[in-house]
Write a protein that holds these residues in place. Structure first.
Motif, PDB file in Angstrom:
ATOM      1  N   UNK A 152       0.877  -1.118  -0.202  1.00 19.77           N
ATOM      2  CA  UNK A 152      -0.006   0.102   0.000  1.00 19.77           C
ATOM      3  C   UNK A 152       0.687   1.383  -0.074  1.00 19.77           C
ATOM      4  N   UNK A 153       1.672   1.392   0.996  1.00 21.76           N
ATOM      5  CA  UNK A 153       2.579   2.774   0.772  1.00 21.76           C
ATOM      6  C   UNK A 153       3.093   2.990  -0.643  1.00 21.76           C
ATOM      7  N   UNK A 154       3.748   2.040  -1.155  1.00 22.76           N
ATOM      8  CA  UNK A 154       4.217   2.104  -2.347  1.00 22.76           C
ATOM      9  C   UNK A 154       3.262   2.404  -3.575  1.00 22.76           C
ATOM     10  N   UNK A 155       2.170   1.844  -3.454  1.00 21.04           N
ATOM     11  CA  UNK A 155       1.124   2.190  -4.451  1.00 21.04           C
ATOM     12  C   UNK A 155       0.660   3.362  -4.216  1.00 21.04           C
ATOM     13  N   UNK A 156       0.431   3.847  -3.013  1.00 19.85           N
ATOM     14  CA  UNK A 156      -0.020   5.251  -2.827  1.00 19.85           C
ATOM     15  C   UNK A 156       0.852   6.289  -3.376  1.00 19.85           C
ATOM     16  N   UNK A 157       2.162   5.953  -3.108  1.00 19.95           N
ATOM     17  CA  UNK A 157       3.283   6.772  -3.668  1.00 19.95           C
ATOM     18  C   UNK A 157       2.995   7.012  -5.466  1.00 19.95           C
ATOM     19  N   UNK A 158       2.832   5.704  -5.910  1.00 19.56           N
ATOM     20  CA  UNK A 158       2.857   5.628  -7.456  1.00 19.56           C
ATOM     21  C   UNK A 158       1.568   6.358  -7.731  1.00 19.56           C
ATOM     22  N   UNK A 159       0.555   6.408  -7.007  1.00 19.65           N
ATOM     23  CA  UNK A 159      -0.799   6.872  -7.491  1.00 19.65           C
ATOM     24  C   UNK A 159      -0.360   8.412  -7.242  1.00 19.65           C
ATOM     25  N   UNK A 160       0.383   9.005  -6.396  1.00 18.49           N
ATOM     26  CA  UNK A 160       0.628  10.466  -6.456  1.00 18.49           C
ATOM     27  C   UNK A 160       1.204  10.795  -7.600  1.00 18.49           C
ATOM     28  N   UNK A 161       2.402  10.108  -7.845  1.00 21.44           N
ATOM     29  CA  UNK A 161       3.128  10.428  -9.035  1.00 21.44           C
ATOM     30  C   UNK A 161       2.335  10.127 -10.282  1.00 21.44           C
ATOM     31  N   UNK A 162       1.512   9.287 -10.433  1.00 17.40           N
ATOM     32  CA  UNK A 162       0.914   9.263 -11.854  1.00 17.40           C
ATOM     33  C   UNK A 162      -0.055  10.263 -12.044  1.00 17.40           C
ATOM     34  N   UNK A 163      -0.612  10.792 -10.856  1.00 16.28           N
ATOM     35  CA  UNK A 163      -1.721  11.737 -11.060  1.00 16.28           C
ATOM     36  C   UNK A 163      -0.973  13.361 -11.433  1.00 16.28           C
ATOM     37  N   UNK A 164       0.279  13.189 -10.665  1.00 16.17           N
ATOM     38  CA  UNK A 164       1.011  14.713 -11.067  1.00 16.17           C
ATOM     39  C   UNK A 164       1.432  14.535 -12.395  1.00 16.17           C
ATOM     40  N   UNK A 165       1.673  13.453 -12.885  1.00 13.47           N
ATOM     41  CA  UNK A 165       2.123  13.001 -14.364  1.00 13.47           C
ATOM     42  C   UNK A 165       1.093  13.657 -15.390  1.00 13.47           C
ATOM     43  N   UNK A 166      -0.187  13.070 -15.029  1.00 14.82           N
ATOM     44  CA  UNK A 166      -1.319  13.468 -15.619  1.00 14.82           C
ATOM     45  C   UNK A 166      -1.406  14.821 -15.853  1.00 14.82           C
ATOM     46  N   UNK A 167      -1.402  15.364 -14.516  1.00 17.52           N
ATOM     47  CA  UNK A 167      -1.751  17.026 -14.528  1.00 17.52           C
ATOM     48  C   UNK A 167      -0.832  17.603 -15.209  1.00 17.52           C
ATOM     49  N   UNK A 209       7.040  22.897 -22.793  1.00 20.38           N
ATOM     50  CA  UNK A 209       8.154  22.136 -22.575  1.00 20.38           C
ATOM     51  C   UNK A 209       8.340  21.851 -21.048  1.00 20.38           C
ATOM     52  N   UNK A 210       8.178  22.953 -20.335  1.00 21.73           N
ATOM     53  CA  UNK A 210       8.366  22.769 -18.772  1.00 21.73           C
ATOM     54  C   UNK A 210       7.396  21.718 -18.008  1.00 21.73           C
ATOM     55  N   UNK A 211       6.183  22.106 -18.611  1.00 22.79           N
ATOM     56  CA  UNK A 211       4.943  20.966 -18.147  1.00 22.79           C
ATOM     57  C   UNK A 211       5.355  19.642 -18.665  1.00 22.79           C
ATOM     58  N   UNK A 212       5.727  19.417 -19.648  1.00 23.55           N
ATOM     59  CA  UNK A 212       6.202  18.288 -20.419  1.00 23.55           C
ATOM     60  C   UNK A 212       7.284  17.341 -19.494  1.00 23.55           C
ATOM     61  N   UNK A 213       8.290  18.313 -19.264  1.00 15.28           N
ATOM     62  CA  UNK A 213       9.375  17.651 -18.549  1.00 15.28           C
ATOM     63  C   UNK A 213       9.086  17.359 -17.296  1.00 15.28           C
ATOM     64  N   UNK A 214       8.132  18.136 -16.541  1.00 16.14           N
ATOM     65  CA  UNK A 214       7.852  17.671 -15.297  1.00 16.14           C
ATOM     66  C   UNK A 214       6.528  16.606 -15.427  1.00 16.14           C
ATOM     67  N   UNK A 215       5.755  16.449 -16.272  1.00 11.64           N
ATOM     68  CA  UNK A 215       5.051  15.175 -16.370  1.00 11.64           C
ATOM     69  C   UNK A 215       6.022  14.054 -16.721  1.00 11.64           C
ATOM     70  N   UNK A 216       6.807  14.182 -17.310  1.00 10.89           N
ATOM     71  CA  UNK A 216       7.594  13.014 -17.974  1.00 10.89           C
ATOM     72  C   UNK A 216       8.447  12.537 -16.487  1.00 10.89           C
ATOM     73  N   UNK A 217       9.036  13.508 -15.897  1.00 12.19           N
ATOM     74  CA  UNK A 217       9.530  13.256 -14.476  1.00 12.19           C
ATOM     75  C   UNK A 217       8.880  12.506 -13.790  1.00 12.19           C
ATOM     76  N   UNK A 218       7.600  13.070 -13.483  1.00 10.77           N
ATOM     77  CA  UNK A 218       6.693  12.217 -12.491  1.00 10.77           C
ATOM     78  C   UNK A 218       6.471  10.899 -12.901  1.00 10.77           C
ATOM     79  N   UNK A 219       6.256  10.624 -14.053  1.00 14.32           N
ATOM     80  CA  UNK A 219       6.078   9.443 -14.674  1.00 14.32           C
ATOM     81  C   UNK A 219       7.178   8.414 -14.571  1.00 14.32           C
TER      82      UNK A 219
END
Length: 172
Positions: A80-95, A133-143
């Motif tokens: 669960x802790x790892x999955x919650x962290x992954x969820x946060x990263x994936x949500x940020x990547x999508x945003x 480009x900034x948003x894209x780099x941030x999204x790919x970084x979160x991904x």
């Protein structure tokens, strides 16, 4: 008053028609918008992958929580802790990726608008491109962080399984 508004509207429409009468000019605008349009398509494809991963993670969390409530989760709770962290990263990547797609759409619109107005907006278009480009780099970084978190949790799980199997076999 109404006559002035109609005259102004007629003048603007005739200016617009005059500035777009040239096929060469319209072709140039379309050619300029191709690179951002391809970038938009690429962002959409990456967002599809990100969305699928987010859905998988969210479903996995929900499954574990349901099993936890029933007392059937067992060792899955450790994920669960790892999955919650992954969820946060994936949500940020999508945003961030969504923001990049939105701004690149604005770039495309500005490219077309720039052909029809007198004020030069090249600087605005360049700034919008940089923001994209900034948003894209941030999204790919979160991904990338989400993928790294998943890989790290898988390595830990495999090591734990190997230890358990060694412990079960015991010394010869």
């Amino acid at each position: 008053m109404i006559d002035l508004a109609l005259l102004t509207a007629h003048s603007l429409s005739s200016d617009l028609l005059e500035s777009t009468r040239s096929t060469v000019r319209v072709q140039a605008i379309v050619q300029l918008s191709l690179a951002p349009a391809f970038l938009l398509a690429g962002i959409g494809a990456v967002m599809n992958v990100m969305t699928n991963r987010l859905i998988w993670v969210a479903n996995r969390i929900e499954t574990i929580r349901e099993r936890e409530a029933d007392g059937r989760a067992g060792e899955m709770v450790a994920d669960l802790p790892s999955l919650e962290q992954r969820r946060l990263y994936a949500q940020a990547a999508l945003m961030f990726s969504t923001a990049a797609a939105l701004v690149i759409s604005i770039v495309i619109a500005l490219l077309f608008v720039s052909a029809f107005i007198r004020p030069q907006i090249g600087t605005l278009i360049a700034i919008a491109w940089i923001v994209t480009m900034i948003f894209l780099v941030l999204g790919l970084g979160c991904f990338a962080l989400e993928a790294r978190t998943a890989a790290r949790r898988n390595r830990l799980r495999l090591r734990a399984m190997a230890r358990r199997s060694r412990d079960q076999v015991g010394p010869d």
